[in-house]
Write a protein that holds these residues in place. Structure first.
Motif, PDB file in Angstrom:
ATOM      1  N   GLY A 165       0.778  -1.230   0.000  1.00  0.00           N
ATOM      2  CA  GLY A 165       0.000   0.000   0.000  1.00  0.00           C
ATOM      3  C   GLY A 165       0.807   1.276   0.000  1.00  0.00           C
ATOM      4  N   GLU A 166       2.107   1.160   0.150  1.00  0.00           N
ATOM      5  CA  GLU A 166       2.988   2.325   0.142  1.00  0.00           C
ATOM      6  C   GLU A 166       3.586   2.510  -1.251  1.00  0.00           C
ATOM      7  OE1 GLU A 166       3.987   4.550   2.752  1.00  0.00           O
ATOM      8  OE2 GLU A 166       2.117   3.744   3.567  1.00  0.00           O
ATOM      9  N   THR A 167       3.513   3.728  -1.771  1.00  0.00           N
ATOM     10  CA  THR A 167       4.037   4.017  -3.106  1.00  0.00           C
ATOM     11  C   THR A 167       5.280   4.884  -3.010  1.00  0.00           C
ATOM     12  OG1 THR A 167       1.849   3.868  -4.104  1.00  0.00           O
ATOM     13  CG2 THR A 167       3.534   5.041  -5.358  1.00  0.00           C
ATOM     14  N   ALA A 168       6.302   4.492  -3.730  1.00  0.00           N
ATOM     15  CA  ALA A 168       7.538   5.270  -3.775  1.00  0.00           C
ATOM     16  C   ALA A 168       7.866   5.605  -5.218  1.00  0.00           C
ATOM     17  CB  ALA A 168       8.690   4.488  -3.145  1.00  0.00           C
ATOM     18  N   GLU A 169       8.343   6.809  -5.417  1.00  0.00           N
ATOM     19  CA  GLU A 169       8.786   7.229  -6.750  1.00  0.00           C
ATOM     20  C   GLU A 169      10.270   7.517  -6.696  1.00  0.00           C
ATOM     21  OE1 GLU A 169       6.498  10.072  -8.776  1.00  0.00           O
ATOM     22  OE2 GLU A 169       4.561   9.235  -8.155  1.00  0.00           O
ATOM     23  N   HIS A 170      10.971   7.000  -7.714  1.00  0.00           N
ATOM     24  CA  HIS A 170      12.424   7.151  -7.741  1.00  0.00           C
ATOM     25  C   HIS A 170      12.893   7.552  -9.125  1.00  0.00           C
ATOM     26  CE1 HIS A 170      14.399   5.499  -3.953  1.00  0.00           C
ATOM     27  NE2 HIS A 170      13.114   5.552  -3.679  1.00  0.00           N
ATOM     28  N   ILE A 171      14.108   8.019  -9.148  1.00  0.00           N
ATOM     29  CA  ILE A 171      14.789   8.343 -10.398  1.00  0.00           C
ATOM     30  C   ILE A 171      15.996   7.421 -10.532  1.00  0.00           C
ATOM     31  CG2 ILE A 171      16.198  10.070 -11.581  1.00  0.00           C
ATOM     32  CD1 ILE A 171      14.369  12.208 -10.390  1.00  0.00           C
ATOM     33  N   PHE A 172      16.113   6.818 -11.712  1.00  0.00           N
ATOM     34  CA  PHE A 172      17.271   5.972 -12.016  1.00  0.00           C
ATOM     35  C   PHE A 172      18.029   6.619 -13.170  1.00  0.00           C
ATOM     36  CE2 PHE A 172      14.094   3.234 -10.138  1.00  0.00           C
ATOM     37  CZ  PHE A 172      14.819   2.468  -9.243  1.00  0.00           C
ATOM     38  N   ARG A 173      19.299   6.855 -12.975  1.00  0.00           N
ATOM     39  CA  ARG A 173      20.106   7.544 -13.978  1.00  0.00           C
ATOM     40  C   ARG A 173      21.054   6.576 -14.673  1.00  0.00           C
ATOM     41  NH1 ARG A 173      19.879  13.132 -13.319  1.00  0.00           N
ATOM     42  NH2 ARG A 173      18.836  13.799 -11.386  1.00  0.00           N
ATOM     43  N   GLY A 174      21.227   6.770 -15.972  1.00  0.00           N
ATOM     44  CA  GLY A 174      22.140   5.946 -16.746  1.00  0.00           C
ATOM     45  C   GLY A 174      22.712   6.719 -17.919  1.00  0.00           C
ATOM     46  N   ARG A 175      23.843   6.279 -18.404  1.00  0.00           N
ATOM     47  CA  ARG A 175      24.465   6.948 -19.550  1.00  0.00           C
ATOM     48  C   ARG A 175      23.696   6.628 -20.835  1.00  0.00           C
ATOM     49  NH1 ARG A 175      30.613   5.219 -19.363  1.00  0.00           N
ATOM     50  NH2 ARG A 175      30.827   6.947 -20.860  1.00  0.00           N
ATOM     51  N   VAL A 176      23.075   5.451 -20.861  1.00  0.00           N
ATOM     52  CA  VAL A 176      22.271   5.019 -22.008  1.00  0.00           C
ATOM     53  C   VAL A 176      21.070   4.256 -21.464  1.00  0.00           C
ATOM     54  CG1 VAL A 176      22.196   3.611 -24.120  1.00  0.00           C
ATOM     55  CG2 VAL A 176      24.294   4.853 -23.523  1.00  0.00           C
ATOM     56  N   VAL A 177      19.944   4.359 -22.151  1.00  0.00           N
ATOM     57  CA  VAL A 177      18.744   3.613 -21.769  1.00  0.00           C
ATOM     58  C   VAL A 177      18.294   2.752 -22.945  1.00  0.00           C
ATOM     59  CG1 VAL A 177      16.321   3.766 -21.054  1.00  0.00           C
ATOM     60  CG2 VAL A 177      18.004   5.379 -20.122  1.00  0.00           C
ATOM     61  N   ILE A 178      17.981   1.493 -22.659  1.00  0.00           N
ATOM     62  CA  ILE A 178      17.437   0.590 -23.673  1.00  0.00           C
ATOM     63  C   ILE A 178      15.973   0.321 -23.331  1.00  0.00           C
ATOM     64  CG2 ILE A 178      17.535  -1.726 -24.685  1.00  0.00           C
ATOM     65  CD1 ILE A 178      20.535  -1.719 -24.218  1.00  0.00           C
ATOM     66  N   ALA A 179      15.086   0.661 -24.254  1.00  0.00           N
ATOM     67  CA  ALA A 179      13.657   0.413 -24.076  1.00  0.00           C
ATOM     68  C   ALA A 179      13.332  -0.960 -24.633  1.00  0.00           C
ATOM     69  CB  ALA A 179      12.835   1.487 -24.785  1.00  0.00           C
ATOM     70  N   ALA A 180      13.117  -1.907 -23.734  1.00  0.00           N
ATOM     71  CA  ALA A 180      12.676  -3.247 -24.108  1.00  0.00           C
ATOM     72  C   ALA A 180      11.347  -3.502 -23.394  1.00  0.00           C
ATOM     73  CB  ALA A 180      13.722  -4.289 -23.720  1.00  0.00           C
ATOM     74  N   ASP A 181      10.488  -2.484 -23.460  1.00  0.00           N
ATOM     75  CA  ASP A 181       9.272  -2.458 -22.650  1.00  0.00           C
ATOM     76  C   ASP A 181       8.020  -2.838 -23.438  1.00  0.00           C
ATOM     77  OD1 ASP A 181       9.666  -0.115 -24.082  1.00  0.00           O
ATOM     78  OD2 ASP A 181       8.833   1.203 -22.542  1.00  0.00           O
ATOM     79  N   GLY A 182       8.195  -3.604 -24.512  1.00  0.00           N
ATOM     80  CA  GLY A 182       7.055  -4.214 -25.173  1.00  0.00           C
ATOM     81  C   GLY A 182       6.332  -3.354 -26.177  1.00  0.00           C
ATOM     82  N   ASN A 183       5.239  -3.898 -26.678  1.00  0.00           N
ATOM     83  CA  ASN A 183       4.496  -3.279 -27.769  1.00  0.00           C
ATOM     84  C   ASN A 183       3.997  -1.874 -27.433  1.00  0.00           C
ATOM     85  OD1 ASN A 183       2.814  -3.183 -30.226  1.00  0.00           O
ATOM     86  ND2 ASN A 183       1.110  -3.454 -28.810  1.00  0.00           N
ATOM     87  N   SER A 184       3.517  -1.655 -26.218  1.00  0.00           N
ATOM     88  CA  SER A 184       2.984  -0.342 -25.863  1.00  0.00           C
ATOM     89  C   SER A 184       4.094   0.673 -25.603  1.00  0.00           C
ATOM     90  CB  SER A 184       2.084  -0.448 -24.633  1.00  0.00           C
ATOM     91  OG  SER A 184       2.790  -0.982 -23.534  1.00  0.00           O
ATOM     92  N   SER A 185       5.247   0.223 -25.139  1.00  0.00           N
ATOM     93  CA  SER A 185       6.470   1.002 -24.962  1.00  0.00           C
ATOM     94  C   SER A 185       6.219   2.442 -24.506  1.00  0.00           C
ATOM     95  CB  SER A 185       7.295   1.010 -26.254  1.00  0.00           C
ATOM     96  OG  SER A 185       8.581   1.576 -26.012  1.00  0.00           O
TER      97      SER A 185
END
Length: 433
Positions: free
Chosen positions: A163-183
Motif C-alpha cells: 500500500g505504500e508508493t515510492a517514486e524514484h529516479i534511475f540515472r544511466g548513460r544510455v537507456v534501452i527500451a525493451a518495454d514491449g508493444n505499448s512502450s
C-alpha cells in the motif's frame, strides 16, 4: 504519496545509477543485459512485473531462437523442461506435410518448446548471473531528460509495496527500451507506431490433450471467416506435460481485422478438430489471452537521444511468421554490442556517433527481409491469393521447403544451396524497411 524508498527500492544513491538502464526483462531486455554485463558494464534492469509472470505466446522456439539461446550459454537440457522438436507440420488447402528443420551449419537442426511463464525468468536470471542487477515490480513511468539537450539520461519509476508508493529516479548513460508493444518510453519520446507496417493479433490458451507430446510444431493455414480465408494461421504446440498450447494469429491486412471476435474464432476452429484430441472448453486449463504482434519495424527510429529500442518496442516481430523471441534476443545483442563500443569512446560526441549506428545495424540484419515480409502480408491479405497459395503450395514439398526457409529466415549467411543464395540475394537487393 510518500517519497521514502519502499522495501523494493535500493536505499543508496549508487544503486540508483548505472552505465546502462534496461527497461523490461523480456527476451530483448534480458539478452541486452546479459551481453552488457558480460562486457563489464554496470547494468540495471527494471521489470514492472514480478516473476513468475505470464506472457501471451505460442511458446514455440525455432532454430533461430535456439541459436540465440546457445550463444548466451543458456543450458537447454530436456530433463529441465526444454522440449525439442524436429520441424514443422503444415496443414491447409486439403494437404498435410511434415518438414524437418533445414540442415544448416549456421543454425541447430532442432526447435524447442518452453512456456513463457518461466522462459523469460530463465533469461533474466541468466543475465543476473552475468552481473546485471534486476529490480522487479518497478514500473517505469517515463524518461528522464536533460533540460538543455533533451537527451535521455535515465527514467522515472514507481513501485507500490504493502500500500505504500515510492517514486524514484534511475540515472544511466544510455537507456534501452525493451518495454514491449505499448512502450511507454517510446511514446513519451514521440516514437509512435507506423500505420504503413503490418500488425498481428494472437490469442491462445492451453488444453489437456493426448497430442501434448509431438515431435513437430503444427500450423494450420485454414482459418475461415464465413467464406473468406483469413491471413494467418492456427497452431497446436505440444508442451510435453499433458497440455498443448493452442492458438491463432491474424494480420491486419484482412478487411475482417478488427471486426472479428478472436476468442469465438478460436472456439469455432477447434470445434472442427477430431473429438479424440480433446480440444474442448471442458479441457481448457487457462483463460484465452490475446496480444498484439508489432511487425516489420513498425516503430522507428530505433535510436534517438540516448534511447535504443529493442524487441517489440521497435516492432521487430517477423512479418512472415509472427516470431518475435529470436529477433528480440538478437536485437538485444546488437544493442549491447553497440552500447559497449559507444561507452568506450572518451567523448560525448564519440559516444553519440557510435549509438547512431544502431538503426543501420538493424537494417543490415533485417531491413530487406522485413520489407519482403511486409509485401508478403499484403498479398496474403487477399482471400483469393491465400486460397490459391494454400491449395497449390502445401501439396508440393519443394515449394514448402523453400517456404519454410523464407518464413523462418533460416538460410546459410554465405554459400549454402541455391535456395539460400536466392533468398539472401532477395533480402540484400530489397530496400530496407
Amino acid at each position: 504519496m510518500t517519497q521514502q524508498a519502499s522495501p523494493g527500492f535500493p536505499q543508496d544513491h549508487a544503486a540508483q545509477t548505472a552505465d546502462v538502464i534496461v527497461v523490461g526483462s523480456g527476451p530483448a531486455g534480458s539478452s541486452a543485459a546479459f551481453y552488457l554485463a558480460s562486457a563489464g558494464l554496470d547494468v540495471l534492469v527494471l521489470e514492472k512485473s514480478r516473476f513468475p509472470r505470464e506472457k501471451v505466446c505460442g511458446d514455440g522456439l525455432t532454430p533461430r531462437a535456439v541459436k540465440a539461446l546457445t550463444a548466451m550459454g543458456v543450458p537447454l537440457p530436456e530433463s529441465d523442461g526444454w522440449l525439442r522438436n524436429k520441424g514443422l507440420r503444415i496443414i491447409g488447402g486439403g494437404g498435410r506435410i511434415e518438414l524437418a528443420w533445414p540442415e544448416l551449419s549456421s543454425y541447430p537442426g532442432f526447435g524447442l518448446v518452453r512456456t513463457r511463464l518461466d522462459f523469460d525468468e530463465i533469461l533474466a536470471r541468466h543475465a543476473q548471473k552475468a552481473g546485471a542487477r534486476l529490480l522487479e515490480g518497478v514500473n517505469v513511468t517515463g524518461p528522464l531528460r536533460d533540460d538543455r539537450t533533451g537527451r535521455v539520461i535515465g527514467v522515472t519509476a514507481r513501485e507500490t509495496v504493502d500500500g505504500e508508493t515510492a517514486e524514484h529516479i534511475f540515472r544511466g548513460r544510455v537507456v534501452i527500451a525493451a518495454d514491449g508493444n505499448s512502450s511507454r518510453l517510446s511514446v513519451a519520446m514521440g516514437l509512435r507506431k507506423r500505420d504503413d507496417r503490418p500488425l498481428g493479433v494472437a490469442v491462445r490458451s492451453y488444453y489437456t490433450t493426448p497430442r501434448h507430446d509431438d515431435d513437430y510444431l503444427e500450423a494450420w493455414l485454414d482459418l475461415w471467416d464465413g467464406d473468406n480465408l483469413l491471413p494467418g494461421y492456427g497452431w497446436i504446440f505440444g508442451m510435453g506435460d499433458g497440455t498443448s498450447n493452442v492458438g491463432l494469429g491474424l494480420l491486419n491486412t484482412s478487411e475482417a481485422f478488427g471486426n472479428i471476435d478472436y476468442r469465438v474464432l478460436l472456439r469455432k476452429w477447434l470445434a472442427g478438430m477430431p473429438p479424440e484430441w480433446g480440444l474442448t472448453e471442458e479441457n481448457r486449463t487457462q483463460p484465452v489471452r490475446g496480444s498484439a504482434l508489432p511487425m516489420g519495424f513498425n516503430r522507428t527510429p530505433h535510436y534517438t537521444r540516448g534511447l535504443l529500442l529493442a524487441g517489440d518496442s521497435g516492432g521487430m516481430v517477423n512479418p512472415f511468421n509472427g516470431e518475435g523471441i529470436a529477433y528480440a534476443m538478437e536485437a538485444g545483442e546488437i544493442a549491447a554490442r553497440t552500447v559497449v563500443q559507444a561507452l568506450a569512446r572518451p567523448s560525448a560526441a564519440g559516444i553519440e556517433t557510435v549509438l547512431q549506428t544502431y538503426p543501420r545495424e538493424l537494417k543490415v540484419a533485417y531491413g530487406g527481409y522485413y520489407t519482403l515480409g511486409n509485401s508478403f502480408v499484403q498479398m496474403i491479405g487477399h482471400p483469393a491469393f491465400m486460397r490459391f497459395a494454400t491449395k497449390h503450395g502445401v501439396k508440393r514439398p519443394y515449394i514448402m521447403r523453400f517456404t519454410m526457409k523464407l518464413l523462418g529466415n533460416l538460410t546459410e549467411p554465405r554459400g549454402g544451396d541455391a535456395t539460400d543464395r536466392l533468398l539472401n540475394a532477395l533480402s540484400k537487393m530489397t530496400p530496407a524497411a
